[in-house]
Design a protein around this motif. Structure first.
Motif, mmCIF file in Angstrom:
data_model
loop_
_atom_site.group_PDB
_atom_site.id
_atom_site.type_symbol
_atom_site.label_atom_id
_atom_site.label_comp_id
_atom_site.label_asym_id
_atom_site.label_seq_id
_atom_site.Cartn_x
_atom_site.Cartn_y
_atom_site.Cartn_z
ATOM 1 N N LEU A 98 -2.065 2.194 -7.478
ATOM 2 C CA LEU A 98 -0.910 1.963 -6.605
ATOM 3 C C LEU A 98 -0.877 3.044 -5.543
ATOM 4 C CD1 LEU A 98 1.795 0.271 -6.472
ATOM 5 C CD2 LEU A 98 2.796 2.058 -7.888
ATOM 6 N N LYS A 99 -0.853 2.637 -4.276
ATOM 7 C CA LYS A 99 -0.686 3.606 -3.190
ATOM 8 C C LYS A 99 0.805 3.728 -2.910
ATOM 9 C CE LYS A 99 -4.360 4.622 0.053
ATOM 10 N NZ LYS A 99 -4.843 5.560 -0.941
ATOM 11 N N GLU A 147 2.223 2.467 0.349
ATOM 12 C CA GLU A 147 2.327 1.008 0.519
ATOM 13 C C GLU A 147 3.674 0.475 0.056
ATOM 14 O OE1 GLU A 147 -0.897 -1.008 -1.406
ATOM 15 O OE2 GLU A 147 -2.382 -0.174 -0.028
ATOM 16 N N LEU A 148 4.314 1.200 -0.868
ATOM 17 C CA LEU A 148 5.621 0.755 -1.368
ATOM 18 C C LEU A 148 6.714 0.987 -0.338
ATOM 19 C CD1 LEU A 148 5.696 2.024 -5.069
ATOM 20 C CD2 LEU A 148 5.533 -0.346 -4.296
ATOM 21 N N LYS A 153 5.401 -4.655 -1.011
ATOM 22 C CA LYS A 153 4.218 -4.304 -0.224
ATOM 23 C C LYS A 153 4.114 -5.140 1.050
ATOM 24 C CE LYS A 153 1.649 -2.662 -4.228
ATOM 25 N NZ LYS A 153 0.666 -3.061 -5.252
#
Ligand SMILES: Nc1nc2c(c(=O)[nH]1)N[C@H]1C(S)=C(S)[C@@H](COP(=O)(O)O)O[C@H]1N2
Ligand SMILES: [Mo]
Length: 187
Positions: A126-127, A130-131, A164
């Motif tokens: 999970l980046k 990006e959230l 995202k």
């Protein structure tokens, strides 16, 4: 007479003083249910031990730096509830627990990428960038019921379906049976 009264008062005082200590040492006996490893500034447990940390070993995830959270530790952080729905779910779910950001903050995480690893080995990357501003919750409870091991617990990573940006087909990435967050920078 006065001595007996004094003794009673002293005993009562000692009981009062002992109570919080007993409560917090009970918490210290709780098992870790979630461990943050990798690029973190704070640690509260020793590095990977091949004998004791058998699931980390089986999943080939040894570590140097780690910060472990019991359920009580996670419940002591501010609790957030988000109601989330995904195309492949029958009904929306109210997921409640601490924010991923707060848990990473406690561990002093310095990286932007988090491997969210479950006990079955499922481990999407999970980046955090990006959230964006979307809340990501480490849910301990869904619709008021604690998440069980064997169900989606002990911890379920939940964020809104539009977190995202683009449209999603399903809830892939929402790791259930989560036990390990590995923080790395980049990648
Ligand atoms: N621990 C764990 N979490 C998981 C998965 C998994 O295999 N293991 N599958 C993911 C995927 S790909 C989807 S689409 C959703 C729903 O999968 P499920 O129906 O197997 O729960 O859970 C996600 N979380
Ligand atoms: Mo999936």
């Amino acid at each position: 007479m006065i001595r007996a009264q004094l003794r009673r008062t002293l005993v009562a005082l000692l009981v009062l003083l002992a109570a919080p200590a007993a409560a917090s040492s009970a918490h210290a006996q709780d098992p870790a249910i979630l461990t943050v490893t990798g690029a973190i500034e704070h640690t509260n447990r020793p590095p990977f031990d091949a004998f004791r940390d058998s699931l980390f070993g089986a999943l080939d995830e040894p570590f140097e730096r780690a910060f472990a959270f019991s359920r009580a530790d996670l419940l002591a952080l501010p609790q957030v509830e988000i109601t989330v729905s995904y195309p492949n779910w029958p009904v929306p779910v109210a997921a409640r627990g601490p924010l991923l950001a707060d848990v990473l903050g406690e561990a002093g995480a310095t990286g932007d990428t988090v491997l969210a690893q479950a006990v079955d080995g499922y481990s999407p990357s999970l980046k955090l960038s990006e959230l964006g501003d979307a809340p990501a919750v480490l849910a301990l409870e869904a619709d008021g019921t604690p998440l069980s091991v064997g169900g989606r617990g002990p911890v379920w990573l939940v964020y809104p379906s539009d977190a995202k940006g683009g449209a999603v087909e399903d809830d892939s990435g929402l790791t259930w049976a989560l036990f390990h967050l590995k923080v790395t920078s980049g990648g």
